[in-house]
Design an enzyme around this catalytic site. Sequence first.
Site, PDB file in Angstrom:
ATOM      1  CB  CYS A 140      -0.983   0.057   1.240  1.00 15.63           C
ATOM      2  SG  CYS A 140      -1.838   1.599   1.320  1.00 15.63           S
TER       3      CYS A 140
ATOM      4  CB  THR B 271      -1.840   1.707  -6.898  1.00 15.49           C
ATOM      5  OG1 THR B 271      -1.508   1.974  -5.408  1.00 15.49           O
ATOM      6  CG2 THR B 271      -3.459   1.180  -7.073  1.00 15.49           C
TER       7      THR B 271
HETATM    8  C1  SIN Z   1      -5.424   2.428   0.437  1.00  9.96           C
HETATM    9  O1  SIN Z   1      -6.185   1.910   1.219  1.00  9.96           O
HETATM   10  O2  SIN Z   1      -5.067   3.524   0.506  1.00  9.96           O
HETATM   11  C2  SIN Z   1      -5.146   1.744  -0.726  1.00  9.96           C
HETATM   12  C3  SIN Z   1      -4.830   0.200  -0.343  1.00  9.96           C
HETATM   13  C4  SIN Z   1      -3.705  -0.441  -1.091  1.00  9.96           C
HETATM   14  O3  SIN Z   1      -3.259   0.155  -1.962  1.00  9.96           O
HETATM   15  O4  SIN Z   1      -3.202  -1.541  -0.636  1.00  9.96           O
END
Ligand code: SIN
Length: 309
Positions: free
Chosen positions: A134, A197
Amino acid sequence: MDLSFNLCPLHPSGLRLNNPVLVASGTFGYGTEFAELVDIKQIGAIVCKGTTLEPRPGNHQPRLYETAGGLLNSIGLQNIGVEAVIREKAPIWADWPVPVIVNIAGETVEEYGKLAQRLDSVRGVSALEVNISCPNVQRGGQEFGSDPRQAAEVTRVVKTSTSLPVIVKLTPNVSDIVSIARAVAQAGAEALTLVNTLRGMAIDVERYRPVLGGITGGLSGPALKPVALAMVYAVYREVKIPLIGCGGIYSVSDALEFFLAGAQAVQIGSATFINPATATKVAGDLEQWMKKRGIARLADVVGAAHHRT
Ligand code: SIN
């Protein structure tokens, strides 16, 4: 046509899925709202929102911003915490015809171990997806996924704390994804999700300020696909555990690119926000595509792009 398969053959009990099209963590909540909109038994597995030991309120708003070809999110792992997941969600999942994989995220290695222990033997939980990727939290997250030694340590601790199959979700925000994947596989992961991401941002030119409350966020959607695909392709050559491709998959054609690169399964993420039934459509279209070409086993397609180079 039978698309069912074992995603985690290295695990003593395995992880049997009806088909290889899953929904990605953070894009399908806990599945309960979507279960009223789509036929969830046509999904390979549901990966739930990243779950932490304690509930988290998440980052400041705004948390979502659409970019050309993608979506930035800075949610900050907002979630209800593991105890509420066990109490309120797992009993619902236990009656579902689709496995639910719990995505877990910690700020320390010990927290990952505690989460794995707490979720072990909980009815309704079929596997863990270890989130070391994350980009939107101050502590933990991709910090662990950016270093092979730390990534392996988290994996080892989770493995010794649970009897569930363990999948590890990696970050694309690294220069050498293969070394991280190799370390995690050697530490005992039964499968890898590639990828989370890409870190990015947007700036409001009227206010002279970053758009997102968290300043930076994670980029998903079509813009991520070529990056994710190249990572699956590279890891498939070097690491021999099953790979789950994730990043900008909107159609069966996108999914096929990942299968040909070496993924045995795919996760649908941002596309669900456009059409909640994207995963079931991709699974149905995959079956049609195989029938039309007389392909009986998806295994005949997995990694096939490597034979032509
Ligand atoms: C988030 O909750 O900010 C995204 C989760 C992730 O990228 O694993």
